[in-house]
Design a protein around this motif. Sequence first.
Motif, PDB file in Angstrom:
ATOM      1  N   GLU A  34       0.851  -1.232  -0.014  1.00  0.00           N
ATOM      2  CA  GLU A  34       0.008  -0.029  -0.046  1.00  0.00           C
ATOM      3  C   GLU A  34       0.847   1.261   0.071  1.00  0.00           C
ATOM      4  N   ALA A  87       2.171   1.835  -3.467  1.00  0.00           N
ATOM      5  CA  ALA A  87       1.149   2.587  -4.070  1.00  0.00           C
ATOM      6  C   ALA A  87       0.919   3.675  -4.018  1.00  0.00           C
ATOM      7  N   GLU A  88       0.910   4.156  -2.952  1.00  0.00           N
ATOM      8  CA  GLU A  88       0.706   5.234  -2.366  1.00  0.00           C
ATOM      9  C   GLU A  88       1.580   6.400  -2.913  1.00  0.00           C
ATOM     10  N   ASP A 113       3.759   5.001  -7.020  1.00  0.00           N
ATOM     11  CA  ASP A 113       3.101   4.830  -8.499  1.00  0.00           C
ATOM     12  C   ASP A 113       2.369   6.436  -8.808  1.00  0.00           C
ATOM     13  N   GLY A 139       0.156   1.344 -11.738  1.00  0.00           N
ATOM     14  CA  GLY A 139       0.619   0.282 -10.733  1.00  0.00           C
ATOM     15  C   GLY A 139       2.063   0.355 -10.982  1.00  0.00           C
ATOM     16  N   LEU A 180       5.918   1.468 -10.445  1.00  0.00           N
ATOM     17  CA  LEU A 180       6.803   2.133  -9.506  1.00  0.00           C
ATOM     18  C   LEU A 180       7.813   3.053  -9.906  1.00  0.00           C
TER      19      LEU A 180
END
Length: 398
Positions: free
Chosen positions: A138, A141-142, A145, A150, A152
């Motif tokens: 998480e 992703a926060e 991304d 999706g 990085l």
Amino acid sequence: MSTETGSALESAERVLRQNWLEGEQDGTHYSYTQPSPSRYPWQWYWDSCFAAIVWRRFDSGRSRAELKSLLAAQRHDGFIGHTIFWHRPVSLGRLPFYNVASRSAMQTETIQPPLLAWAWRIAVGDPAEEPGIAAQAEWLAEHRDLEGDGLLWILQPDESGLDASPKFDPVWGRRASARPGFPCLVRRNRRLGFDARRVRDAGGPVLCETVVNTLSSLSLQALGRPSVTPALIDRLWDESHGLFLDEVQPGGARPDAITWAALAPLALPDLPEEIGHRLVEEHLLNESEFLTPVAPPSVAASEPSYEPGGNRGPIRRYWRGPTWVNSAWLLWLGMRRLGYEEAAARLARMLIGAVQREGLREYYDPRTGAGLGAKDFAWSTLIAELADPDPTAVASYL
Ligand code: GLC
């Protein structure tokens, strides 16, 4: 079991046991495999994942303990750093090169390729049962991304684990790893809180990098989440070169140095076969690029930057030619999955021979197999995966 296999397993177990360290820091128990006790005493994120994978063969409790130590260092927001300074803080001499907020910091503010969930799947069990692993996904992703697909983005070359790879020369220039301006990059990113969005908004560069996203895709799949392999292909697959090329922002440049990283998606079980065959046939089995006696070199032999003997001089510049065992293993997974049994067996045999003669070194000369860099290097114990293949390895253990 053949003598070669027996001796590879024996060296692997000896080095893992010798490099193991346990202790307590402010009431938290830690235990991990030092990458190399004299040169790399702390806990490095991706080194630990690789070591945990091999530990399952000798003492699976240690695989769990090693990865649990990464989770013990996790911040409340889910972040886990590139290096964790359990038993002593970073030394003054290394401070300008380490991505820490301050000298007393417990860990860096930067990441390494996120393969924890995949390593847990291979060595321990279902990563979905360990909440910290999902929490790290998480956080990534926060915070990383940046384009919402999706994939990085990294803000320093060393976040890829491939510190001074020549593929970063055009991206960071004089501020690339092991170049004179690198401490300026660290200082600037420290000022920006090592925040990828702030770095991008301040002019960058930030990079959508292939190895980071390959290992991230394996981890997401290990967690039972949707794969990002299709996004990786959409953004980074370069049809004309037949390679995966990173993207830089701002600007969208796609540096085209040919390094092993451009082939790393071979480790993905959901890579379309036609892409896999191109990577293997046009590059991995091409004598002018990656088919050296002890393969695969970290940089194609055809590149002007290729330094197969490792660099000379006081500053170490990693990933500029020599062969590393972790990258050999990741590419070998793809060769086997795609049916290149003989070529995979040859690659394994040559590397096992080098390990037998030279010991578990940090990297090897791709022409001769001469051992280079640190001695008793922990992730080189992945030679055990090549010497004694696990039948589930063909689908990347998923
Ligand atoms: C070097 C490598 C990096 C590794 C570290 C510790 O910096 O480039 O990938 O994690 O050493 O072994």
